[in-house]
Design an enzyme around this catalytic site. Sequence first.
Site, PDB file in Angstrom:
ATOM      1  N   LYS A 156       0.864  -1.190   0.000  1.00 55.47           N
ATOM      2  CA  LYS A 156       0.000   0.000   0.000  1.00 55.47           C
ATOM      3  C   LYS A 156       0.898   1.238   0.000  1.00 55.47           C
ATOM      4  O   LYS A 156       1.127   1.857   1.032  1.00 55.47           O
ATOM      5  CB  LYS A 156      -0.902  -0.068   1.245  1.00 55.47           C
TER       6      LYS A 156
HETATM    7  N1  PMP Z   1      -7.588  -2.270  -3.154  1.00 53.23           N
HETATM    8  C1  PMP Z   1      -7.047  -1.061  -2.974  1.00 53.23           C
HETATM    9  C2  PMP Z   1      -6.278  -0.434  -4.072  1.00 53.23           C
HETATM   10  C3  PMP Z   1      -7.220  -0.399  -1.749  1.00 53.23           C
HETATM   11  O1  PMP Z   1      -6.700   0.806  -1.558  1.00 53.23           O
HETATM   12  C4  PMP Z   1      -7.983  -1.014  -0.729  1.00 53.23           C
HETATM   13  C5  PMP Z   1      -8.236  -0.297   0.576  1.00 53.23           C
HETATM   14  N2  PMP Z   1      -7.217  -0.511   1.497  1.00 53.23           N
HETATM   15  C6  PMP Z   1      -8.505  -2.290  -0.966  1.00 53.23           C
HETATM   16  C7  PMP Z   1      -8.283  -2.883  -2.194  1.00 53.23           C
HETATM   17  C8  PMP Z   1      -9.252  -3.030   0.096  1.00 53.23           C
HETATM   18  O2  PMP Z   1      -8.367  -3.505   1.078  1.00 53.23           O
HETATM   19  P1  PMP Z   1      -8.803  -3.715   2.594  1.00 53.23           P
HETATM   20  O3  PMP Z   1      -9.978  -4.616   2.568  1.00 53.23           O
HETATM   21  O4  PMP Z   1      -7.632  -4.355   3.224  1.00 53.23           O
HETATM   22  O5  PMP Z   1      -9.120  -2.385   3.143  1.00 53.23           O
END
Ligand code: PMP
Length: 311
Positions: A156
């Site tokens: 991320k």
């Molecule tokens: N894809 C992206 C690009 C994101 O930014 C997020 C949000 N964090 C998600 C998927 C979903 O991930 P999570 O369920 O861990 O929040």
Amino acid sequence: MTTKYAFFEGSVVPIDEAKVSIMTHAFNYGTGCFEGIRAYWNETEEQLYVLKLREHYQRFMQSCKIILISLPYDVDEMCKTTIELLQKEAFREDTYIRPLAYKAESGVGVRLHNLRDACAIFATPFGKYIDKEEGAKVGVSSWRRINDNAVPARAKITGAYINSALIKTDAMMNGFDEAIVLTQEGHVSEGSAENLFIVRDGKLVTSPVTDDILEGITRTTLMELAHKELGLETVERPIDRTELYVADEAFFCGTGVQIAAISEIDHRPVGTGKIGPIVTELRDLYFSIARGEREDYKHWVSPVYAPVPAV
Ligand code: PMP
């Protein structure tokens, strides 16, 4: 309620003191990584529950590893610090928590090595992400998802979110609520900042982790819930664009977006065009667990406050 404090340079300080210079490496080059965590207010228990806290910091550490950030804290310490920060904020409403790790050095020169690393956390009250959680109108983006061999989506990374921002704004300027983005090869990857599921022939289908998705915590959570609570299996496999047009249901999931049904893709109704039974059931289940209402899933949430003694 607004943000009053931050964890910054090793301690909790008033938010106005948590400032970085315009010369900061991460500000110039996007050399940071972050998390997005949600905490849910339970009115009956007067408790704030953080959902999947450890899992978020485990992924945070993986992001750090990929972009060569080393922090003097482990997962347990990050969890503890987060709870302490939330206690100080004393929010009594749904809250979003944003940990950041970044190249903190001042100066010019693109690289990842030999730079000072730092970490910060802030939290802010936060409600819905997409207005139309009952049925978003979505378009397939003309932008493509970043590729693992260029900018790893599995981490991320702050700078990587220019890809998400281009996708989201383009979608909204074109009259959609959100977008679905394809990989360089043309398979369905995910939404601008959320993972995607479709339902076909009574089975959940989601893109594999090798299709440039963020390995979402909500995605894993829903696969587990679908299996355990609804007896539904999820197939992780490449998805073609036109499978979106013939899906019975489709929905986004993620910490920010939570669970958002999709009612239209590229101007074609998804299923009946109304929110479907599987997404409805998963959503109700997800929210009750997130708010700490399900005893059998209490280990998925971390309480922020000491329990209010029974009278
Ligand atoms: N894809 C992206 C690009 C994101 O930014 C997020 C949000 N964090 C998600 C998927 C979903 O991930 P999570 O369920 O861990 O929040």
